[in-house]
Every structure is written in C-alpha cells, then in structure tokens.
Scaffold this active site. Sequence first.
Site, PDB file in Angstrom:
ATOM      1  N   CYS A  45      40.265  54.040  22.213  1.00 32.57           N
ATOM      2  CA  CYS A  45      40.079  54.488  20.825  1.00 32.57           C
ATOM      3  C   CYS A  45      38.983  53.690  20.131  1.00 32.57           C
ATOM      4  O   CYS A  45      38.240  54.222  19.294  1.00 32.57           O
ATOM      5  CB  CYS A  45      41.392  54.368  20.052  1.00 32.57           C
ATOM      6  SG  CYS A  45      42.682  55.464  20.681  1.00 32.57           S
ATOM      7  N   ASP A 139      38.435  77.344   4.777  1.00 37.16           N
ATOM      8  CA  ASP A 139      39.612  78.127   4.362  1.00 37.16           C
ATOM      9  C   ASP A 139      40.916  77.382   4.653  1.00 37.16           C
ATOM     10  O   ASP A 139      42.001  77.927   4.454  1.00 37.16           O
ATOM     11  CB  ASP A 139      39.617  79.498   5.050  1.00 37.16           C
ATOM     12  CG  ASP A 139      39.603  79.385   6.586  1.00 37.16           C
ATOM     13  OD1 ASP A 139      39.601  78.238   7.111  1.00 37.16           O
ATOM     14  OD2 ASP A 139      39.596  80.426   7.267  1.00 37.16           O
TER      15      ASP A 139
END
Length: 218
Positions: A45, A139
């Site tokens: 990570c 959206d």
Amino acid sequence: MALQLGDTAPDFEADTTEGPIRFHDWIGDSWAVLFSHPRDFTPVCTTELGYMAKIKPEFDKRNTKIIGLSVDPIDNHAKWAADIEETQGTAPNYPMIGDADFSVSKLYGMLPADVEGDPTERTPAQNQTVRNVFVIGPDKKVKLILVYPMTTGRNFDEVLRVIDSLQLTADHKVSTPVNWRQGEDVIIAGSVSDEQAREIFGEWESPKPYIRVVPQPV
Ligand code: BEZ
C-alpha cells in the site's frame, strides 16, 4: 446485497487528512476514485499511495478527484505520509479517510457488519478485503469496482484507462475494445441500429455484422 455497478455509491461523513467531508458533496460534479487500504504502514500500500500522488495530475486532467481510505486513525495517516514521501518520493496530495470505526469499509461491503474494536489492534491480514478501487461518476453511481489481493500492487494506470473509456462512452454511443487506449478505434454500441449508426457515424468497418468499428469520436 453487495454493492454493484450502477448502484448509487453510499454517502457518508468521514474525517480525512484534509478535514471532515460528506462524500457526495466532496465529489460534486467531478468523477471520483475511492481506493482502500487494510492498515497504515503496509508495504504494498505504501507503494500504491506514492504512485497515486505521482499520477494525480492525470486524474485532474480527467476531472476526477481521488481519495484514499485506510483502517487507521488519521493521526497515523500523517505519520505514514512521511514514510511514503521518504520511500516513494511523493507524499499523498489527496485526502485520506481515517476509517477507524470501520464504518465506510462496512458501508461499501469491504468488512463484515460485526467487526468492532480498536482498529490498531487488528492485523492488516484481518482487513485484507479492504483493497478495493471504486470509480464513481458525477451522477454518484458506481462505474467500476476492482478488488485486489494484499500481495498484488494495484495497476492505477488501468484505472485511468477505464476512466477514459467511461468518459468516452458517457458522451458517445460507442464501446471500447480490448486493451483500448485513447485515440484508438472503437466499436459502435450494440444498442445502436445500423440505420442510426449510418446517421451518427456514416460508415464503419465490419468484420462481422455485430462488430462495427469506427475511429474514436472527438
Ligand atoms: C501491504 O503490503 O500493503 C499489505 C499487507 C498485508 C495486508 C494488506 C496489505
């Protein structure tokens, strides 16, 4: 039921390294990428967060905001950022959610609902399912979900490629073929009849009636 493509991305309030946010308001009229991490100070990570900082200008060009999440308090994120800068050459230049109460991870189906306790007492492996990438449209609908194993660094160039495809196909009645990249030929969407296609595209190459190839619309 698990979050699926086309669902509204669950809205939430969270503390981040850049202050508190309400997720949908933070997205605004942009596209967004939410990418998650099991714990701070994990090696794969660390490389991913540094790389995202390097390529952030590419997301900016695509009107796309990026936000990380890790199951640790934000104080730890600040300490981790220093390590990321030292080892990867770039510190995160985007907000990181501190999901210390697991609430966002649970809301997005990355951890079971019954997880509780001190996040800093959990091992990264216990949170190994928190390695997702969600692409969300203006959206607020989920457009892409990727889930990676903890031993494989994510390919964020692929996420940029998918965003290029999603933004093209949002504006034009086309689909993009295997390994497509910006500027390459595209395929007329299956929902478009030949008659409509003639009006929109004029002509096309057709190795089979169901494969109608045209240059990328601009
Ligand atoms: C990592 O290396 O980033 C990692 C290690 C264990 C679990 C998840 C991620």
